[in-house]
Design an enzyme around this catalytic site. Structure first.
Site, PDB file in Angstrom:
ATOM      1  N   GLU A 421       0.832  -1.205   0.000  1.00  0.00           N
ATOM      2  CA  GLU A 421       0.000   0.000   0.000  1.00  0.00           C
ATOM      3  C   GLU A 421       0.867   1.256   0.000  1.00  0.00           C
ATOM      4  O   GLU A 421       1.754   1.416   0.835  1.00  0.00           O
ATOM      5  CB  GLU A 421      -0.893   0.005   1.247  1.00  0.00           C
ATOM      6  CG  GLU A 421      -1.721   1.258   1.384  1.00  0.00           C
ATOM      7  CD  GLU A 421      -2.419   1.354   2.741  1.00  0.00           C
ATOM      8  OE1 GLU A 421      -2.308   0.419   3.557  1.00  0.00           O
ATOM      9  OE2 GLU A 421      -3.077   2.386   2.972  1.00  0.00           O
ATOM     10  N   ASP A 494      -1.068  -0.920   5.543  1.00  0.00           N
ATOM     11  CA  ASP A 494      -0.958  -0.260   6.848  1.00  0.00           C
ATOM     12  C   ASP A 494      -1.978  -0.837   7.818  1.00  0.00           C
ATOM     13  O   ASP A 494      -3.027  -1.328   7.413  1.00  0.00           O
ATOM     14  CB  ASP A 494      -1.227   1.247   6.700  1.00  0.00           C
ATOM     15  CG  ASP A 494      -0.105   1.945   5.945  1.00  0.00           C
ATOM     16  OD1 ASP A 494       1.006   1.365   5.872  1.00  0.00           O
ATOM     17  OD2 ASP A 494      -0.342   3.051   5.417  1.00  0.00           O
ATOM     18  N   ASP A 496      -4.221   0.376   9.506  1.00  0.00           N
ATOM     19  CA  ASP A 496      -5.277   1.349   9.807  1.00  0.00           C
ATOM     20  C   ASP A 496      -6.499   1.075   8.925  1.00  0.00           C
ATOM     21  O   ASP A 496      -6.524   0.076   8.189  1.00  0.00           O
ATOM     22  CB  ASP A 496      -4.758   2.780   9.622  1.00  0.00           C
ATOM     23  CG  ASP A 496      -4.289   3.037   8.190  1.00  0.00           C
ATOM     24  OD1 ASP A 496      -4.526   2.178   7.310  1.00  0.00           O
ATOM     25  OD2 ASP A 496      -3.660   4.085   7.953  1.00  0.00           O
ATOM     26  N   ASP A 498      -7.744   2.556   6.278  1.00  0.00           N
ATOM     27  CA  ASP A 498      -7.490   2.532   4.832  1.00  0.00           C
ATOM     28  C   ASP A 498      -6.834   1.221   4.404  1.00  0.00           C
ATOM     29  O   ASP A 498      -7.201   0.610   3.399  1.00  0.00           O
ATOM     30  CB  ASP A 498      -6.569   3.698   4.428  1.00  0.00           C
ATOM     31  CG  ASP A 498      -7.327   5.014   4.393  1.00  0.00           C
ATOM     32  OD1 ASP A 498      -8.568   4.982   4.579  1.00  0.00           O
ATOM     33  OD2 ASP A 498      -6.684   6.059   4.201  1.00  0.00           O
TER      34      ASP A 498
END
Ligand code: 0RA
Length: 629
Positions: A421, A494, A496, A498
């Protein structure tokens, strides 16, 4: 004395020859089933046809007798009965010596490779009895044989005003499991021979059932095509082209119908070539080229259009017959002509003649071109429809995406693909990776922008397209897991929201469209650390809160703790050590259940129900590690 010795030596050779035929009949006639049995008749008939083609015989008659024998007669010159230098008659040599044909019969065309042309001696060897009757120079000569061996000399049986040869034989039940001739089988072949050899009258009479038919075609293969097309709607009269140069002769009869299939029968020296060969490919090449030339020249075919090879034979019925001195028969069934010189011969003679014909017959030309054009248009329309359905071209490109940093190794079993990513993490992992075995494909965060689109639109996204191209497997109907370029595909996002979105989207893609990759355990998630614990020069990584507590304790407190919010916060070395190095990293294998769950989440996230989505994201943001896939 000298003569007698030679005669004896030759007799031994003859016996050995006949013995070889009886021991391994299949070598000479293909098999000893129905096919081989009927081959005996064809062998005898071939000799008569040769005599007719030489211009000496006009009639051939095949009679199937009630006692199981067959009689094959022609009105040619008669096999010579004169004494041969070694004391034997020519007749006896022809009937008892293997491959004696060449010596006495001046055959224009050899049929080596095919099974025809093995000679009357093979028929003799495989017959319980055989009798040759020759009407020649006013006399009747007869010789009889049993299983190939003469039981009489050549005897004069009286006078005759007739001329010709009669071969009578009964197949040997010791050789053939079934010795009963099939009328239909023989009449089919005789009719074919009559078409192929215009002007030869071939009669078949079955005295077991009192049926008689006469095949005589002045029009040769033109009539063959008329016969084949009699139940079809013909677009024009049969076209006929012929050329004989040196010892190669070719003739073609053809006619288009409104049918959608092609029917091209081809023959070499009267033997059917089931799989075509150089004569047929020469014809097809010439046909397609001339149709295009004529069509373009007369503005029937538009700029950029091209009639293909398949288009030019749609609805075509054709008979191609060539005579070649040394045919080479190829392939499993020996049903394919291999002689390369024949392709050019047929192509050039046919092209020239067909071109001239089209120019002189614009009405027929128009009808033929219209047929080929409609075939072309139908083919193009079908292809377009196929392309649309299969998204051909989108995933079949052999060009790898520009953003992919590929590995050097080519064995998929040793290769890994990191789907990373973000461009910054992508850059670090490209630097930190082992270039030999690890490839990196960075994805832009933008992938989220298409999240509400239907799946087919998502597939059109560049990011997803890059993933599919990098995998190398193709997509949809063309998906082939064997083409997978990496046996470890590592999703590295990541920790998180997203990152979770991107991972979910990828897993959904894999689950729905590349299930075999999940089933085979090729898909992994990278497990980057959540914390770095540092005291002085000592560094530790912690993958969750428990590990963080343990690391802090081990270092004796007073540590510097860094919480990684994204992969981009790690440099190339850190990324290698913590996440990519096979020696120290942790990978989580993604299972089919994970895929299923992602698919469910995908619906949850992409669906229109706002409430569950918000609840999910809130929960997810709080308990990242529990939902970590
Ligand atoms: C060799 C020479 C000549 C005729 C034949 C063979 C011949 C063979 C067969 C087999 C079946 N029917 C046949 N008819 C003829 C011609 C010899 C001559 O008279 O010059």
């Amino acid at each position: 004395m000298q003569d007698e010795n030679e005669y004896n030596a030759e007799s031994i050779q003859v016996l050995e020859g006949l013995e070889a035929v009886r021991k391994r009949p299949a070598m000479y006639i293909g098999d000893t089933d129905r096919k081989g049995l009927h081959h005996l008749v064809y062998e005898a008939v071939d000799n008569c046809i040769d005599e007719a083609l030489a211009g000496f015989a006009k009639n051939v008659e095949v009679v199937l007798k009630p006692d199981g024998s067959a009689s094959i007669r022609d009105d040619g010159r008669g096999i010579p009965t004169e004494k041969h230098s070694m004391g034997k008659s020519a007749l006896e040599v022809v009937t008892t010596v293997l491959h004696a044909g060449g010596k006495f019969e001046k055959k224009a065309y050899k049929v080596s490779g095919g099974l025809h042309g093995v000679g009357i001696s093979v028929v003799n060897a495989l017959s319980e009895w055989m009798e040759a009757e020759v009407h020649r120079k006013g006399q009747i000569y007869v010789q009889r044989y049993a299983r190939g061996v003469p039981t009489t000399g050549v005897e004069v049986k009286g006078e005759t005003s007739y001329r010709g040869t009669i071969i009578r034989f009964k197949p040997d039940a010791q050789i053939f499991p079934v010795i009963e001739f099939d009328y239909e089988t023989i009449r089919e072949r005789l009719r074919e021979l009559a078409f192929l050899n215009r002007g030869v009258r071939i009669t078949i009479r079955d005295e077991r059932s009192n049926v008689e038919e006469v095949f005589f075609f002045e029009g040769g293969i033109t009539q063959f095509v008329e016969h084949l097309n009699k139940a079809r709607n013909r677009l024009h009269p049969v076209l006929y082209f012929q050329k004989e140069v040196g010892n190669i002769e070719a003739e073609i009869a053809m006619q288009y119908t409104d049918s959608y299939s092609e029917m091209i029968y081809s023959f070499v020296n009267d033997i059917k070539t089931i799989d075509g060969g150089t004569h047929v490919s020469g014809f097809r090449t010439g046909l397609t080229r001339i149709l295009n030339d004529y069509g373009m020249g007369n503005k029937i075919i538009k700029e950029g259009q091209k009639v293909g090879g398949e288009d030019s034979v749609e609805g075509l019925t054709a008979v191609i017959s060539v005579k070649v001195p040394e045919p080479q028969f190829e392939g499993q069934t020996k049903g394919k002509l291999g002689n390369s010189e024949v392709k050019g011969y047929v192509d050039s003679f046919f092209s020239a003649a067909f071109k001239q014909f089209l120019e002189e017959n614009p009405q027929v030309a128009k009808a033929i071109l219209a047929k080929a054009m409609s075939a072309m248009e139908a083919r193009e329309a079908a292809q377009k429809a196929k392309d649309l359905i299969r998204r051909k071209g989108i995933f079949e490109s052999s060009v790898l995406p520009g953003k992919l940093a590929d590995c050097i190794e080519e064995d998929p079993a040793k290769c890994e693909l990191f789907i990373v990513e973000g461009d910054s993490a992508g850059g670090s992992s490209k630097q930190g990776r082992n270039r030999q075995t690890q490839a990196v494909l960075p994805l832009k965060g933008k992938i989220l922008n298409v999240e509400k689109a239907p799946l087919n639109k998502i597939l059109m996204s560049n990011e997803i397209r890059n993933v599919v191209l990098a995998l190398g497997t193709g997509f949809g109907q063309d998906f082939d897991p064997k083409k997978l370029r990496y046996h470890k595909i590592v999703i590295m996002t990541d920790a998180d929201v997203d990152g979770a979105h991107i991972r979910t989207l990828l897993l959904t893609l894999f689950y729905r469209h590349f299930k075999a990759l999940l089933e085979n355990g090729f898909i992994y998630a990278a497990m980057p650390p959540l914390f770095r614990v540092k005291k002085g020069k000592i560094e530790r990584y912690a993958y969750d809160e428990t590990e963080l507590a343990r690391a802090t304790g081990e270092l004796g407190g007073d540590v510097e703790i860094q919480r990684y919010k994204g992969l981009g916060e790690m440099n190339a070395t850190q990324l290698w050590e913590t996440t990519m190095n096979p020696e120290s990293r942790t990978l989580k294998k993604i299972t089919i259940e994970d895929g299923m769950r992602a698919d469910g989440m995908f619906s949850l996230l992409m669906g229109d129900a706002v409430e569950p989505r918000r609840a999910f994201i809130e929960q997810y943001a709080r308990e990242v590690k529990n939902l970590d896939i």
